[in-house]
Design a protein around this motif. Structure first.
Motif, PDB file in Angstrom:
ATOM      1  N   SER A 130      27.853  44.309  32.671  1.00 43.01           N
ATOM      2  CA  SER A 130      29.055  43.317  32.470  1.00 43.01           C
ATOM      3  C   SER A 130      29.789  43.639  33.570  1.00 43.01           C
ATOM      4  O   SER A 130      29.930  44.906  34.420  1.00 43.01           O
ATOM      5  CB  SER A 130      30.001  43.723  31.233  1.00 43.01           C
ATOM      6  OG  SER A 130      30.361  44.823  31.269  1.00 43.01           O
ATOM      7  N   ARG A 131      30.847  42.767  34.273  1.00 45.86           N
ATOM      8  CA  ARG A 131      31.706  42.657  35.103  1.00 45.86           C
ATOM      9  C   ARG A 131      33.115  42.234  34.797  1.00 45.86           C
ATOM     10  O   ARG A 131      33.257  41.278  34.078  1.00 45.86           O
ATOM     11  CB  ARG A 131      31.175  41.975  36.427  1.00 45.86           C
ATOM     12  CG  ARG A 131      30.939  40.656  36.440  1.00 45.86           C
ATOM     13  CD  ARG A 131      30.399  40.062  37.844  1.00 45.86           C
ATOM     14  NE  ARG A 131      31.016  40.156  38.812  1.00 45.86           N
ATOM     15  CZ  ARG A 131      30.849  39.900  40.210  1.00 45.86           C
ATOM     16  NH1 ARG A 131      29.603  39.776  40.428  1.00 45.86           N
ATOM     17  NH2 ARG A 131      31.601  39.815  41.165  1.00 45.86           N
ATOM     18  N   ASP A 132      34.072  42.881  35.729  1.00 43.20           N
ATOM     19  CA  ASP A 132      35.444  42.112  35.106  1.00 43.20           C
ATOM     20  C   ASP A 132      36.120  41.918  36.668  1.00 43.20           C
ATOM     21  O   ASP A 132      36.303  42.960  37.516  1.00 43.20           O
ATOM     22  CB  ASP A 132      36.215  43.685  34.575  1.00 43.20           C
ATOM     23  CG  ASP A 132      37.542  43.176  34.299  1.00 43.20           C
ATOM     24  OD1 ASP A 132      38.117  41.977  34.561  1.00 43.20           O
ATOM     25  OD2 ASP A 132      38.244  43.749  33.298  1.00 43.20           O
ATOM     26  N   ASP A 133      36.402  40.699  36.964  1.00 39.68           N
ATOM     27  CA  ASP A 133      36.798  40.148  38.054  1.00 39.68           C
ATOM     28  C   ASP A 133      38.321  39.828  37.996  1.00 39.68           C
ATOM     29  O   ASP A 133      38.848  39.167  38.826  1.00 39.68           O
ATOM     30  CB  ASP A 133      36.072  39.176  38.588  1.00 39.68           C
ATOM     31  CG  ASP A 133      34.521  39.338  38.851  1.00 39.68           C
ATOM     32  OD1 ASP A 133      33.729  38.607  38.676  1.00 39.68           O
ATOM     33  OD2 ASP A 133      34.375  40.580  39.453  1.00 39.68           O
ATOM     34  N   ARG A 134      38.998  40.238  36.880  1.00 40.66           N
ATOM     35  CA  ARG A 134      40.375  39.723  36.663  1.00 40.66           C
ATOM     36  C   ARG A 134      41.353  40.283  37.835  1.00 40.66           C
ATOM     37  O   ARG A 134      42.089  39.725  38.205  1.00 40.66           O
ATOM     38  CB  ARG A 134      40.809  39.978  35.282  1.00 40.66           C
ATOM     39  CG  ARG A 134      40.118  39.414  34.117  1.00 40.66           C
ATOM     40  CD  ARG A 134      40.614  39.849  32.920  1.00 40.66           C
ATOM     41  NE  ARG A 134      40.148  41.361  32.467  1.00 40.66           N
ATOM     42  CZ  ARG A 134      40.031  42.069  31.603  1.00 40.66           C
ATOM     43  NH1 ARG A 134      40.963  41.576  30.582  1.00 40.66           N
ATOM     44  NH2 ARG A 134      39.674  43.258  31.353  1.00 40.66           N
ATOM     45  N   ASP A 135      41.104  41.537  38.261  1.00 36.18           N
ATOM     46  CA  ASP A 135      41.854  41.888  39.372  1.00 36.18           C
ATOM     47  C   ASP A 135      40.967  41.653  40.520  1.00 36.18           C
ATOM     48  O   ASP A 135      40.014  42.159  41.010  1.00 36.18           O
ATOM     49  CB  ASP A 135      42.041  43.409  39.196  1.00 36.18           C
ATOM     50  CG  ASP A 135      43.021  44.110  40.151  1.00 36.18           C
ATOM     51  OD1 ASP A 135      43.459  45.204  40.157  1.00 36.18           O
ATOM     52  OD2 ASP A 135      43.080  43.430  41.292  1.00 36.18           O
ATOM     53  N   ALA A 136      41.361  40.952  41.606  1.00 34.79           N
ATOM     54  CA  ALA A 136      40.849  40.214  42.495  1.00 34.79           C
ATOM     55  C   ALA A 136      40.589  41.404  43.545  1.00 34.79           C
ATOM     56  O   ALA A 136      39.800  41.426  44.446  1.00 34.79           O
ATOM     57  CB  ALA A 136      41.596  39.174  43.354  1.00 34.79           C
ATOM     58  N   ALA A 137      41.610  42.426  43.433  1.00 29.50           N
ATOM     59  CA  ALA A 137      41.478  43.269  44.540  1.00 29.50           C
ATOM     60  C   ALA A 137      40.372  44.613  44.074  1.00 29.50           C
ATOM     61  O   ALA A 137      40.346  45.715  44.981  1.00 29.50           O
ATOM     62  CB  ALA A 137      43.032  43.838  45.087  1.00 29.50           C
ATOM     63  N   ARG A 138      40.380  44.801  42.898  1.00 32.95           N
ATOM     64  CA  ARG A 138      39.521  45.747  42.361  1.00 32.95           C
ATOM     65  C   ARG A 138      38.335  45.225  41.380  1.00 32.95           C
ATOM     66  O   ARG A 138      38.552  45.428  40.134  1.00 32.95           O
ATOM     67  CB  ARG A 138      40.394  46.648  41.827  1.00 32.95           C
ATOM     68  CG  ARG A 138      41.184  47.555  42.511  1.00 32.95           C
ATOM     69  CD  ARG A 138      42.060  48.424  42.056  1.00 32.95           C
ATOM     70  NE  ARG A 138      41.511  49.583  41.365  1.00 32.95           N
ATOM     71  CZ  ARG A 138      41.167  50.551  42.233  1.00 32.95           C
ATOM     72  NH1 ARG A 138      41.349  50.711  43.418  1.00 32.95           N
ATOM     73  NH2 ARG A 138      40.209  51.593  41.552  1.00 32.95           N
ATOM     74  N   ASN A 139      37.500  44.627  41.823  1.00 31.75           N
ATOM     75  CA  ASN A 139      36.203  43.922  40.901  1.00 31.75           C
ATOM     76  C   ASN A 139      35.469  45.433  40.169  1.00 31.75           C
ATOM     77  O   ASN A 139      35.526  46.530  40.926  1.00 31.75           O
ATOM     78  CB  ASN A 139      35.309  43.403  41.476  1.00 31.75           C
ATOM     79  CG  ASN A 139      35.697  42.173  42.365  1.00 31.75           C
ATOM     80  OD1 ASN A 139      35.213  41.353  43.248  1.00 31.75           O
ATOM     81  ND2 ASN A 139      36.971  41.695  41.789  1.00 31.75           N
ATOM     82  N   ARG A 140      35.041  45.264  39.041  1.00 31.68           N
ATOM     83  CA  ARG A 140      34.587  46.216  38.530  1.00 31.68           C
ATOM     84  C   ARG A 140      33.407  45.833  37.615  1.00 31.68           C
ATOM     85  O   ARG A 140      33.040  44.701  37.055  1.00 31.68           O
ATOM     86  CB  ARG A 140      35.423  47.027  37.559  1.00 31.68           C
ATOM     87  CG  ARG A 140      35.071  48.372  37.064  1.00 31.68           C
ATOM     88  CD  ARG A 140      35.943  48.994  35.999  1.00 31.68           C
ATOM     89  NE  ARG A 140      35.467  48.574  34.448  1.00 31.68           N
ATOM     90  CZ  ARG A 140      36.169  48.173  33.767  1.00 31.68           C
ATOM     91  NH1 ARG A 140      37.532  48.313  33.933  1.00 31.68           N
ATOM     92  NH2 ARG A 140      36.285  47.708  32.527  1.00 31.68           N
ATOM     93  N   ILE A 141      32.301  46.775  37.729  1.00 38.42           N
ATOM     94  CA  ILE A 141      31.052  46.444  36.936  1.00 38.42           C
ATOM     95  C   ILE A 141      30.802  47.752  36.117  1.00 38.42           C
ATOM     96  O   ILE A 141      30.995  48.879  36.463  1.00 38.42           O
ATOM     97  CB  ILE A 141      29.678  46.285  38.019  1.00 38.42           C
ATOM     98  CG1 ILE A 141      28.498  45.929  37.104  1.00 38.42           C
ATOM     99  CG2 ILE A 141      29.672  47.399  38.960  1.00 38.42           C
ATOM    100  CD1 ILE A 141      27.496  45.589  38.153  1.00 38.42           C
ATOM    101  N   ASP A 142      30.267  47.573  34.901  1.00 41.07           N
ATOM    102  CA  ASP A 142      30.090  48.362  34.046  1.00 41.07           C
ATOM    103  C   ASP A 142      28.499  48.468  33.361  1.00 41.07           C
ATOM    104  O   ASP A 142      27.922  47.244  33.242  1.00 41.07           O
ATOM    105  CB  ASP A 142      30.815  48.134  32.858  1.00 41.07           C
ATOM    106  CG  ASP A 142      32.351  48.651  33.060  1.00 41.07           C
ATOM    107  OD1 ASP A 142      33.281  47.613  32.574  1.00 41.07           O
ATOM    108  OD2 ASP A 142      32.728  49.553  33.687  1.00 41.07           O
ATOM    109  N   LEU A 143      28.139  49.580  33.220  1.00 40.35           N
ATOM    110  CA  LEU A 143      26.609  49.590  32.991  1.00 40.35           C
ATOM    111  C   LEU A 143      26.487  50.616  31.382  1.00 40.35           C
ATOM    112  O   LEU A 143      27.121  51.595  31.795  1.00 40.35           O
ATOM    113  CB  LEU A 143      25.680  50.172  33.916  1.00 40.35           C
ATOM    114  CG  LEU A 143      24.014  50.203  33.546  1.00 40.35           C
ATOM    115  CD1 LEU A 143      23.302  50.072  34.714  1.00 40.35           C
ATOM    116  CD2 LEU A 143      23.821  51.722  33.258  1.00 40.35           C
ATOM    117  N   GLN A 144      25.900  50.110  30.559  1.00 39.47           N
ATOM    118  CA  GLN A 144      25.768  51.057  29.425  1.00 39.47           C
ATOM    119  C   GLN A 144      24.152  51.163  29.063  1.00 39.47           C
ATOM    120  O   GLN A 144      23.491  49.821  29.120  1.00 39.47           O
ATOM    121  CB  GLN A 144      26.579  50.405  28.156  1.00 39.47           C
ATOM    122  CG  GLN A 144      27.858  50.315  28.488  1.00 39.47           C
ATOM    123  CD  GLN A 144      28.757  50.001  27.103  1.00 39.47           C
ATOM    124  OE1 GLN A 144      28.782  50.486  26.012  1.00 39.47           O
ATOM    125  NE2 GLN A 144      29.228  48.805  27.172  1.00 39.47           N
TER     126      GLN A 144
END
Length: 132
Positions: A70-84
């Motif tokens: 999954s990914r979280d792009d809510r913070d345009a300056a700090r996109n994040r991707i998570d893997l489980q």
């Protein structure tokens, strides 16, 4: 300068679960693809999974039943991707690399194993060891 910073690696018990995160900083680009590769000792680099900016995913067949990305792009300056990943085995022992690419989204979803050349940035890698 774009930086990809992985976290969450370490020792995992066989049959246990893994959660990795990667934060993209240094740019307000919303990368079309964020994903993961891994390299086991003595083996070639292997595609694991990716998620595009519109939420489409591409997951390697070898881990498809055990992995969520999954990914979280809510913070345009700090996109994040998570893997489980669950039901970990010794075969999952590897260095896991976060990647970011800016080609059109089809480049990442039309191929079961997108070429590594499609990614513009790579993280330093985080070691995951599956052992009792």
């Amino acid at each position: 300068q774009v930086q990809l910073t992985e976290s969450g690696g370490g020792l995992v018990q066989p049959g246990g679960s893994l959660r990795l995160s990667c934060t993209v900083s240094g740019s307000r680009i919303k990368f079309n693809a964020l994903g993961w590769y891994r390299q086991a000792p003595g083996k070639q680099l292997e595609f694991v999974a990716l998620v595009t900016s519109n939420g489409a995913t591409n997951v390697a067949a070898a881990v498809k039943d055990r992995l969520t990305i999954s990914r979280d792009d809510r913070d345009a300056a700090r996109n994040r991707i998570d893997l489980q990943m669950h039901a970990m085995t010794h075969e999952d022992t590897a260095v896991y690399y976060c990647v970011a690419g800016q080609r059109s989204k089809r480049h990442y979803t039309d191929f079961a194993n997108p070429p590594t050349s499609y990614y513009d940035y790579w993280g330093q890698g985080t070691q995951v060891t599956v052992s009792s």
